[in-house]
Design a protein around this motif. Structure first.
Motif, PDB file in Angstrom:
ATOM      1  N   ASN A  30      28.116 103.675  78.667  1.00  0.00           N
ATOM      2  CA  ASN A  30      28.568 105.025  78.942  1.00  0.00           C
ATOM      3  C   ASN A  30      27.444 106.001  78.498  1.00  0.00           C
ATOM      4  N   ALA A  31      26.297 105.497  77.793  1.00  0.00           N
ATOM      5  CA  ALA A  31      25.292 106.537  77.722  1.00  0.00           C
ATOM      6  C   ALA A  31      24.279 106.616  79.076  1.00  0.00           C
ATOM      7  N   GLY A  32      24.507 105.350  79.758  1.00  0.00           N
ATOM      8  CA  GLY A  32      23.717 105.389  80.953  1.00  0.00           C
ATOM      9  C   GLY A  32      24.499 106.221  82.104  1.00  0.00           C
ATOM     10  N   ASN A  33      25.537 105.836  82.130  1.00  0.00           N
ATOM     11  CA  ASN A  33      26.654 106.633  82.910  1.00  0.00           C
ATOM     12  C   ASN A  33      26.476 108.218  82.725  1.00  0.00           C
ATOM     13  N   ASP A  71      10.829 116.056  90.749  1.00  0.00           N
ATOM     14  CA  ASP A  71      11.253 116.438  89.361  1.00  0.00           C
ATOM     15  C   ASP A  71      11.276 115.097  88.280  1.00  0.00           C
ATOM     16  N   TYR A  72      10.865 114.062  88.761  1.00  0.00           N
ATOM     17  CA  TYR A  72      11.276 112.610  88.202  1.00  0.00           C
ATOM     18  C   TYR A  72      10.492 112.669  86.765  1.00  0.00           C
ATOM     19  N   LEU A  73       9.325 113.188  86.525  1.00  0.00           N
ATOM     20  CA  LEU A  73       8.548 113.165  85.372  1.00  0.00           C
ATOM     21  C   LEU A  73       9.319 114.000  84.307  1.00  0.00           C
ATOM     22  N   GLN A  74       9.975 114.997  84.802  1.00  0.00           N
ATOM     23  CA  GLN A  74      10.644 116.233  83.925  1.00  0.00           C
ATOM     24  C   GLN A  74      11.862 115.347  83.565  1.00  0.00           C
ATOM     25  N   VAL A  75      12.631 114.641  84.287  1.00  0.00           N
ATOM     26  CA  VAL A  75      13.856 114.030  84.126  1.00  0.00           C
ATOM     27  C   VAL A  75      13.693 113.001  83.063  1.00  0.00           C
ATOM     28  N   LEU A  76      12.436 112.028  83.086  1.00  0.00           N
ATOM     29  CA  LEU A  76      12.025 111.067  82.188  1.00  0.00           C
ATOM     30  C   LEU A  76      12.047 111.707  80.890  1.00  0.00           C
ATOM     31  N   TRP A  77      11.352 112.920  80.857  1.00  0.00           N
ATOM     32  CA  TRP A  77      10.758 113.521  79.539  1.00  0.00           C
ATOM     33  C   TRP A  77      11.916 114.005  78.897  1.00  0.00           C
ATOM     34  N   VAL A  99      20.525 102.688  73.621  1.00  0.00           N
ATOM     35  CA  VAL A  99      20.876 104.170  74.198  1.00  0.00           C
ATOM     36  C   VAL A  99      19.766 104.847  74.634  1.00  0.00           C
ATOM     37  N   VAL A 100      18.434 104.556  74.325  1.00  0.00           N
ATOM     38  CA  VAL A 100      17.291 105.271  74.777  1.00  0.00           C
ATOM     39  C   VAL A 100      17.135 104.679  76.218  1.00  0.00           C
ATOM     40  N   MET A 101      17.073 103.179  76.205  1.00  0.00           N
ATOM     41  CA  MET A 101      17.044 102.710  77.449  1.00  0.00           C
ATOM     42  C   MET A 101      17.873 102.818  78.631  1.00  0.00           C
ATOM     43  N   ALA A 102      19.114 102.935  78.045  1.00  0.00           N
ATOM     44  CA  ALA A 102      20.241 102.968  79.278  1.00  0.00           C
ATOM     45  C   ALA A 102      20.171 104.671  79.778  1.00  0.00           C
ATOM     46  N   LYS A 103      19.638 105.548  78.768  1.00  0.00           N
ATOM     47  CA  LYS A 103      19.716 106.954  79.389  1.00  0.00           C
ATOM     48  C   LYS A 103      18.415 107.067  80.386  1.00  0.00           C
ATOM     49  N   ILE A 104      17.080 106.403  79.866  1.00  0.00           N
ATOM     50  CA  ILE A 104      16.262 106.493  80.848  1.00  0.00           C
ATOM     51  C   ILE A 104      16.382 105.938  82.043  1.00  0.00           C
ATOM     52  N   PHE A 105      16.847 104.848  82.187  1.00  0.00           N
ATOM     53  CA  PHE A 105      17.264 104.069  83.227  1.00  0.00           C
ATOM     54  C   PHE A 105      18.438 104.751  83.920  1.00  0.00           C
ATOM     55  N   GLY A 106      19.167 105.350  83.505  1.00  0.00           N
ATOM     56  CA  GLY A 106      20.521 105.900  84.169  1.00  0.00           C
ATOM     57  C   GLY A 106      19.851 107.349  84.840  1.00  0.00           C
ATOM     58  N   GLY A 107      18.986 107.988  83.985  1.00  0.00           N
ATOM     59  CA  GLY A 107      18.469 109.003  84.676  1.00  0.00           C
ATOM     60  C   GLY A 107      17.481 108.824  85.824  1.00  0.00           C
ATOM     61  N   LEU A 108      16.848 107.902  85.863  1.00  0.00           N
ATOM     62  CA  LEU A 108      15.909 107.656  86.921  1.00  0.00           C
ATOM     63  C   LEU A 108      16.305 106.841  88.060  1.00  0.00           C
ATOM     64  N   MET A 109      17.259 106.232  87.870  1.00  0.00           N
ATOM     65  CA  MET A 109      17.738 105.261  89.122  1.00  0.00           C
ATOM     66  C   MET A 109      18.145 105.968  90.287  1.00  0.00           C
ATOM     67  N   ALA A 139      24.553 108.544  94.665  1.00  0.00           N
ATOM     68  CA  ALA A 139      25.714 108.124  94.121  1.00  0.00           C
ATOM     69  C   ALA A 139      26.238 106.719  93.709  1.00  0.00           C
ATOM     70  N   ILE A 140      25.246 105.866  94.642  1.00  0.00           N
ATOM     71  CA  ILE A 140      25.724 104.468  94.240  1.00  0.00           C
ATOM     72  C   ILE A 140      25.195 104.042  92.909  1.00  0.00           C
ATOM     73  N   MET A 141      24.117 104.793  92.403  1.00  0.00           N
ATOM     74  CA  MET A 141      23.558 104.607  90.996  1.00  0.00           C
ATOM     75  C   MET A 141      24.374 105.006  90.055  1.00  0.00           C
ATOM     76  N   ALA A 142      25.568 104.869  90.080  1.00  0.00           N
ATOM     77  CA  ALA A 142      26.417 105.543  88.944  1.00  0.00           C
ATOM     78  C   ALA A 142      26.976 104.294  88.079  1.00  0.00           C
ATOM     79  N   GLY A 143      27.935 104.894  87.259  1.00  0.00           N
ATOM     80  CA  GLY A 143      28.493 104.004  86.205  1.00  0.00           C
ATOM     81  C   GLY A 143      28.580 102.575  86.402  1.00  0.00           C
ATOM     82  N   PRO A 144      29.444 101.956  87.413  1.00  0.00           N
ATOM     83  CA  PRO A 144      29.488 100.586  87.313  1.00  0.00           C
ATOM     84  C   PRO A 144      28.333  99.567  87.488  1.00  0.00           C
ATOM     85  N   LEU A 145      27.275 100.103  88.577  1.00  0.00           N
ATOM     86  CA  LEU A 145      26.088  99.305  88.687  1.00  0.00           C
ATOM     87  C   LEU A 145      25.317  99.461  87.535  1.00  0.00           C
ATOM     88  N   ILE A 146      25.209 100.471  86.823  1.00  0.00           N
ATOM     89  CA  ILE A 146      24.252 101.101  85.593  1.00  0.00           C
ATOM     90  C   ILE A 146      24.837 100.078  84.365  1.00  0.00           C
TER      91      ILE A 146
END
Lengths: 455, 455
Positions: B332-335, B354-360, B403-413, B425-432
């Protein structure tokens, strides 16, 4: 920014550095307002004082248009840098609906500063518009429309449009009002231009009106635009008097807003208006925490199912390895069905009374999909993992059965939500997943007890 | 159907049963075409022969408009019931873009029957349009636009519009072409109506044109409409000649189509065009099976992590109970993060750089959210479940970290996908979910080994 925008941006920066201000002004006048706004936003990170220089170079009407495309934070810093007189000029030039949007976002002291500079009559009108609830038809409308009378001839109407049309948001749809401003009909400029000069508006106007009222939800308004391919929609009060009009360009934004809201609800987020990069960490955390917490607590019940069947797990530890696959597949299967049904409801393709059709459809699809997945998994477990037949049967049969349950459940829950006047989008992935996960495990351990004979 | 539509429907059925056909015809003429179409769709389930009667009662131009709103299956049954002459009339009255949409959906024998009845010139044009790829600008355009010459005066232009405007899709934007049909500028009817009669088109027209080419993707076209608040967009060929125009009403449909596609991809569905209730079971199963299968296989790897740590689980069986909660919360957190970033990219709010901004941003949010969830869970385990402190620490620390790992991963993918020219859009819920589930379990069992001292 795309290539073209980057070129424009660099050209602007070069002219500014070399202090070629008259050339810069020429460049700006030939650029689309929204592109100037985009360049200014980019500039505000690197050279904030430059954005003020750019803005001051713009002719009055262009400045107002650029202003309406800026973000709230950029608008604020422009407002801070302007003198009273300049601010008054910009505000005067803004379209009425842009003016309201702008005032809604500004802090109280700025609103006060601006309202000081408008006429008593306009202040009343602005206050009235600021009171319409967010996301209502009232908050979308503008008052800059063309009004006609039904006794006018076509040539009188065209003359009226020529003298009053310059400041109107649109002149392509004209509104026919009686003495009490009751809306009696609409007539398009197309009809006026194609008609004979002596014809009466009364004979041309369309009286079969589609309209909305100030308090209607913006989503319903957008649905009217989509269904009837409208360009504008009149907003009337309870006495049928015209209070404003809504134009398609604002509806395009509403459609994207409503879709974003659905995306957010379907990903266990509380919906909100802020753009991702602008929102504060705290706002973002508040948006995410509530559902994560609810779903986390719910998942502990799923965990307690595992505890309850501890002895089954201890007897055949290999059963534990299949848990992620069963849970994920159940969640994904339910999620697919709920997404399709939620989307169908949002687009008006599926209605409440279709629930039996959805049930029957999901049942047949899930049988097909569940059977395929079960068979493939059975083959995989026998041939690759080399499990015992009984374990393979337990896992595969559970898989097929939970896919059927998940799909029927996922397909029906959005319709039940709609029936209970809850937004169907809430019945998507995360919630469905949590529930079907529990279903999957209950089925799994009962199957294991039954087939493997563990008690 | 809403109340109003139900009333209309019942009135139509009553007049039909009582054979009051002239009254029925009057009712139809006063009804919006899309509402007649909706009633006919409803009717086709209960009394299919009645739909033909209704259709035959409609005046020619209204019939064509109603026809363009009907579903493909209903269009087919109408076509089957019409004589050659009647069919020719309807096809002639259809707007050019509706004609193309209709022909694209019809089986070959119907297309043949229709093309037999059009002129050689139109047949060529239709074949050209049928060749534009689906989802391209070419497939959206119409050829029914107003063309002007720059030497014309305003009054000549208005006269030209009066004589040629009746059949045009829009007369509100006019296109200024030279002898070789090269697009030199556009001028709005608004400008023409507000200008002096003797002014030249050349001096009024806007030469700073936004345009597109036939092969451009419809999503890019929609982005232009959204960014520049357009009503129409000219489509030109490589030589800059005008080949057609696209109007906003079709773009509203494109926006919804593109959103639906994103919703579907984000729910592990293969995107497709069919409406839910119309699609066959087999089509639906094909849409759903591929990703379910891929994700099911992937989840078996997650399962193999559990197998590898069998001895840890057997030593402290209570650890198994936390698995669903850890997996669900990570997913859920990654999603949440991936959905926000995917939506930001789709709306042009987030760009590659903007990827660094998203990461941070994701890092700080996830720390906050992860810590809160970890603490709440720690309290829950100690106070309610009465776990040992060490088990509570293991589970809660794993929770926060995933939660930290999932959110960073979910935000960057999604950004990485975009960079690699894959639809974000492919990098959403199910795959993440599948990926962060595995992460969660690896962290979990390593933590357990470490903290609980199991090897």
């Amino acid at each position: 920014m795309n290539e073209e925008m980057t070129m424009l941006y660099e050209e602007m920066m070069r002219l500014m550095e070399e202090k070629h201000f008259s050339q810069l002004r020429e460049l700006l006048v030939d650029t689309k307002p929204v592109d100037i706004a985009e360049a200014m936003e980019e500039m505000s990170e690197e050279a904030p004082e430059s954005t003020i220089i750019i803005f001051r170079l713009l002719p009055k009407d262009l400045a107002a248009e650029v202003f309406s495309y800026l973000s709230t934070s950029e608008q604020l810093s422009i407002v801070d840098a302007l003198h009273e007189k300049q601010l008054k000029n910009i505000v005067e030039e803004l379209n009425f609906d842009d003016k309201i949007d702008f005032l809604e976002e500004m802090p109280a002291n700025v609103v006060k500063r601006i309202l000081k500079n408008v006429t008593e009559e306009e202040r009343k009108l602005i206050n009235q518009f600021l009171n319409y609830p967010e996301y209502s038809a009232g908050s979308l409308m503008t008052i800059e429309y063309i009004d006609l009378k039904k006794e006018m001839t076509v040539s009188e109407a065209l003359q009226h449009i020529r003298t009053t049309g310059v400041d109107k948001e649109t002149i392509y749809t004209c509104y026919v009002l009686n003495e009490t401003r009751r809306l009696e009909g609409i007539v398009s400029l197309r009809k006026l231009v194609l008609a004979e000069a002596h014809m009466l508006i009364e004979d041309l106007m369309d009286e079969d009106l589609i309209n909305t009222s100030t308090w209607d939800d913006q989503e319903e308004v957008a649905d009217l635009f989509k269904k009837y391919d409208l360009m504008t929609l009149p907003v009337v009060d309870q006495e049928g008097r015209l209070v404003g009009i809504i134009t398609i360009d604002d509806i395009v934004d509403v459609i994207e807003q409503e879709n974003t809201e659905d995306f957010e609800k379907m990903a266990a987020l509380l919906p909100g208006d802020e753009e991702y990069l602008d929102a504060s960490i705290l706002t973002m955390a508040k948006k995410r925490l509530p559902w994560l917490l609810i779903l986390m607590i719910s998942a502990t019940f799923t965990g307690s199912i595992i505890s309850r069947f501890e002895d089954v797990l201890q007897a055949v530890v290999v059963l534990a390895a299949a848990i992620p696959m069963l849970m994920d597949t159940a969640g994904n299967a339910g999620n697919q069905s709920s997404t399709l049904v939620i989307r169908g409801i949002a687009l008006g393709e599926i209605e409440l009374e279709d629930y039996l059709q959805v049930l029957w459809k999901e049942f047949r699809i899930s049988l097909l999909v569940g059977l395929m997945l079960g068979l493939i998994n059975f083959a995989r477990m026998l041939l690759i993992v080399e499990s015992s037949i009984l374990v393979a049967v337990t896992v595969s049969f559970t898989l097929s059965l939970t896919v059927v349950m998940a799909k029927i459940f996922g397909g029906l829950m959005p319709i039940i939500a709609k029936k209970m006047k809850v937004d169907p989008a809430i019945m998507a992935g995360p919630l469905i997943t949590t529930i079907v996960d529990a279903m999957a495990l209950i089925v799994y351990f009962n199957m294991a007890s039954l087939i493997l004979g563990i008690h």
